[in-house]
Design an enzyme around this catalytic site. Structure first.
Site, mmCIF file in Angstrom:
data_model
loop_
_atom_site.group_PDB
_atom_site.id
_atom_site.type_symbol
_atom_site.label_atom_id
_atom_site.label_comp_id
_atom_site.label_asym_id
_atom_site.label_seq_id
_atom_site.Cartn_x
_atom_site.Cartn_y
_atom_site.Cartn_z
ATOM 1 N N ASN A 195 23.257 -115.483 -72.598
ATOM 2 C CA ASN A 195 22.439 -116.204 -71.667
ATOM 3 C C ASN A 195 22.736 -117.354 -70.709
ATOM 4 O O ASN A 195 22.601 -118.688 -70.884
ATOM 5 C CB ASN A 195 21.095 -116.916 -72.632
ATOM 6 N N ASP B 95 26.057 -121.105 -83.681
ATOM 7 C CA ASP B 95 25.122 -121.543 -82.617
ATOM 8 C C ASP B 95 25.624 -122.356 -81.857
ATOM 9 O O ASP B 95 24.554 -123.368 -81.213
ATOM 10 C CB ASP B 95 23.722 -121.453 -83.192
HETATM 11 ZN ZN LIG Z 1 18.982 -117.638 -80.227
HETATM 12 ZN ZN LIG Z 2 21.957 -118.851 -79.714
#
Ligand SMILES: [Zn+2]
Ligand SMILES: [Zn+2]
Lengths: 313, 424
Positions: B95, B305
């Site tokens: 992303n 993350d």
């Molecule tokens: Zn995510």
């Molecule tokens: Zn993520």
């Protein structure tokens, strides 16, 4: 109260802090009844009303409170334009602070903005409503009004009716009433009662008629009519039928019980117009006491920071 | 010819769950020998007494911001930050701006990572073109360029018909489908729904919004017979869904992150945006359930993350602040303190969840400390306490709630092939 540098919410106050503010408000209330209702407490000081959400009533009340203390008050209404231009709150505030202000009163549609601000400015910050979080001066003036009427909040049963989920007034009130020994109940449809609300210290009711006759105070919240589109309630009509303070329901409340509303009222929705005539309605007292309470808040914050004017000392 | 001799360390084999004291000799990026009293006169010696040697960590889920937002993190800076934290192979989510949804961008990513000479990138492509959730992306071409997984991370693929096609088509190339589970209508704001969100006046995101999305994805994966991986599990409800699926032998794996294991929604009390993550921090009951799930294997692996943000995006009112925290450089310490020191896992068990398990999930060779294997290892000091300060952070961004906090246990050095880094 040594730690009180800002008024961000009722959550940060102790019961003694609250009582001290209310006691000071009582003294200012007397000042307001004098022929010349002005004291030189904040002469030469500047307070800015920074409102990111329009509210004529609240801004006027803060304005009046500042001017009764001889402070200069600037209104800085930030329309949607500055926000749309991508101007951050910090930029706006840095500019205002550069003009050397002593206090900022802020209202914003996002929860926590006053807390964020307080970490970045050197002057005091008063929360005049942040999103669905807190509206501490409203809770203080509600408590002031009730104590004025009943003498005490201890053991009083207070019912808050309506959109609890989106109400900063409700949150501040629940916190404050608990700190001063009142019992709190809330009533509304489950769509308007937020998760875990009972853990904040209140009983929860879905049906107004099951609790109305048992309480000493009925605080009717304003229904935000724009919520209609979000499926919180099916129609204003149905809302009035189950949660409106109608003429029929008025007959059910205890004779000594009082009715409050933070205003402005949607007549015919949360309250029938007839309620105006009801002798036990404290709505106008709430408005009047708002000024005294806000004067007390300014006074105490200025005192804590050692910025009272010479005359005041 | 470069030679390094790691002497006297406790070598962890996460596959067997064993620890033995040994020297490790590395020559030209390969492990030459593992054993007692190894000698190599010309080798650089690294004293590992009272320290552990473990295979390099594999991060199944992180964010680098290139292309598009290199000021937050470039591929190179991200690979170096990962390396400093002991991660030798990382899966950056696609992303970016633009999103990595084509062969060309996958190649660009690999190229940029190679130049960094630190952690290696395992590319993850988008599931859908432009990450728009509307049309299938060119999965085959991305696979050919080196992608090993696909994800529209940051959003859930709401369209069930499209997600079915993604799963079916991904099978062609044995691509792992990684899902960010979130029913958008149930997530109006990033705070766990409960008494804390109510107190703070934030509109909550209930844990069930994650579980419902996970359930749909799992049922579709089972029905299409495709392997599915659930990203950053945060709620007890999702753990229940995973438990249900695994009891039925459904081929689903899952990860959670250090912050969900160490922190709870109570951290939000001061509206501090460094605690704003997506999915949000949840209750103590959720946290405990996640720890149990990591212990019993319902949650297979732990990913960072790592989500770098510029200060102007983070130093904002809570509602408008960006969500995410950096995680590469604190992950091991936070996990060591939360899981090992609190006796939920042994150190080899923790290492397994950071190395062999992620490798199995991705279908790649697990790193091992054994003769003939590529050099891919970390040196850990579990005795040391250290304070995370700005100047120690290798990442371009500093958005972490652990800034200024004391941490226990630390990655001292990382080696991958010829790349070697020692943390000062
Ligand atoms: Zn995510
Ligand atoms: Zn993520």
């Amino acid at each position: 109260m040594a730690g009180l540098k800002h008024l961000l919410g009722i959550a940060e106050l102790t019961g003694d802090d609250i009582l001290a503010i209310l006691e000071q408000a009582r003294r200012f209330r007397e000042v307001l009844d004098r022929p010349i209702p002005i004291v030189p407490v904040l002469r030469g000081k500047t307070i800015v009303n920074l409102f990111f959400e329009p509210s004529t009533r609240t801004i006027t009340s803060f304005n009046l409170a500042a001017s009764r203390l001889s402070a200069q008050c600037l209104n800085f209404a930030v329309g949607g334009s500055a926000v749309k231009k991508g101007e951050s709150i910090l930029d706006t505030v840095a500019n205002i602070e550069a003009m050397r202000v002593d206090g900022i009163v802020i209202r914003h549609s996002a929860a926590g903005v006053p807390h964020f601000l307080a970490r970045h400015v050197s002057c005091f910050v008063v929360n005049a409503g942040d999103g669905c979080h807190e509206h501490p001066t409203q809770a203080l003036l509600d408590a002031f009004t009730l104590i004025e009427h009943f003498g005490t909040l201890k053991g009083k049963r207070v019912l808050i009716v309506g959109d609890i989920a989106h109400s900063r007034v409700a949150r501040s009130n629940i916190l404050l009433l608990n700190k001063l020994g009142a019992q709190v109940a809330v009533c509304g449809p489950p769509t308007l009662l937020p998760a875990g609300i009972e853990e904040m210290g209140c009983e929860v009711f879905y049906h107004l008629d099951r609790i109305l006759s048992e309480v000493d105070v009925v605080n009717m919240l304003r229904l935000q009519t724009e919520r209609m589109t979000a499926n919180f309630i099916p129609s204003l009509r149905e809302y009035r039928r189950f949660y409106g303070l109608t003429r029929e329901r008025l007959a059910k409340i205890k004779p000594e019980a009082v009715i409050m509303h933070p205003g402005p009222v949607n007549w015919g929705v949360e309250m029938d117009y007839d309620v105006r005539e009801f002798s036990q309605t404290l709505i106008m007292n709430q408005v009047k006491n708002g000024v005294a309470v806000r004067m007390a808040v300014f006074y105490i914050l200025a005192l804590k920071r050692g910025i009272l004017s010479e005359e005041a000392k | 010819m470069s030679r390094r001799l790691f002497t006297g360390g406790r070598v962890i084999d996460p596959l067997k769950g064993t620890i033995k004291i040994a020297d490790v000799l590395v020559e030209d990026g390969r492990i030459k020998a593992v054993g007692k009293n190894l000698r190599a006169a010309d080798a650089e010696k690294i004293d590992c007494r009272n320290r552990y040697l473990a295979p390099g960590f594999i991060d199944l889920h992180c964010h680098l911001r290139q292309p598009g937002e290199e000021q937050k993190e470039s591929i190179a800076s991200g690979c170096r930050a990962a390396f400093a934290g002991g991660w030798t192979q990382i899966c950056p989510m696609p992303n970016t701006v633009p999103p990595i949804d084509s062969e060309a961008l996958v190649r660009f990513e690999l190229e940029a990572a190679r130049a960094a000479d630190a952690a290696r990138v395992i590319p993850v492509g988008c599931c859908t073109k432009g990450r728009q959730g509307k049309e299938l992306a060119e999965l085959g071409e991305m696979w050919q360029a080196g992608a090993r997984a696909i994800s529209d991370d940051g959003s859930w693929v709401s369209d069930a018909g499209l997600f079915r096609r993604i799963l079916e088509y991904a099978k062609t190339f044995d691509l792992l489908v990684m899902s960010h589970c979130e029913v958008p209508e149930l997530v109006p704001e990033l705070a766990d729904e409960g008494v804390v969100s109510t107190r703070l006046g934030l509109h909550g995101a209930p844990g069930v919004g994650e579980a419902i999305a996970a359930m749909r994805d799992i049922l579709l994966a089972h029905w299409t017979r495709t392997r599915l991986h659930i990203c950053h599990v945060s709620s007890a409800e999702t753990v229940e869904v995973l438990r249900w699926a695994k009891e039925r032998g459904i081929a689903v794996t899952a990860e959670t992150c250090p912050h969900y294991l160490a922190l709870t929604v109570d951290a939000l009390n001061g509206f501090e945006a460094n605690y704003k993550v997506n999915p949000p921090l949840r209750s103590e009951a959720d946290r405990k359930s996640l720890i149990r799930a990591v212990v019993d294997g319902t949650i297979d692996a732990i990913a960072t993350d790592h989500a770098p943000h510029a200060p102007e995006d983070k130093d904002k009112e809570f509602s408008n602040a960006a969500s995410g925290i950096i995680g590469f450089e604190t992950a091991f310490s936070v996990l060591y303190e939360t899981l090992v020191l609190k006796k939920a896992l042994t150190l080899p068990e923790l290492i397994a969840r950071l190395t062999v398990v992620p490798a199995q999930i991705l279908g790649i060779e697990p790193p091992r400390i054994a003769p003939e294997a590529e050099a891919n290892l970390v040196v850990l000091d579990t005795e040391v306490s250290w304070v995370l300060s700005r100047d120690k952070i290798v990442s371009c961004s500093h958005n972490t709630p652990w800034l200024g906090k004391k941490l226990r246990g630390r990655v001292i050095a990382t080696l991958l092939g010829e790349s070697f880094r020692v943390n000062q």
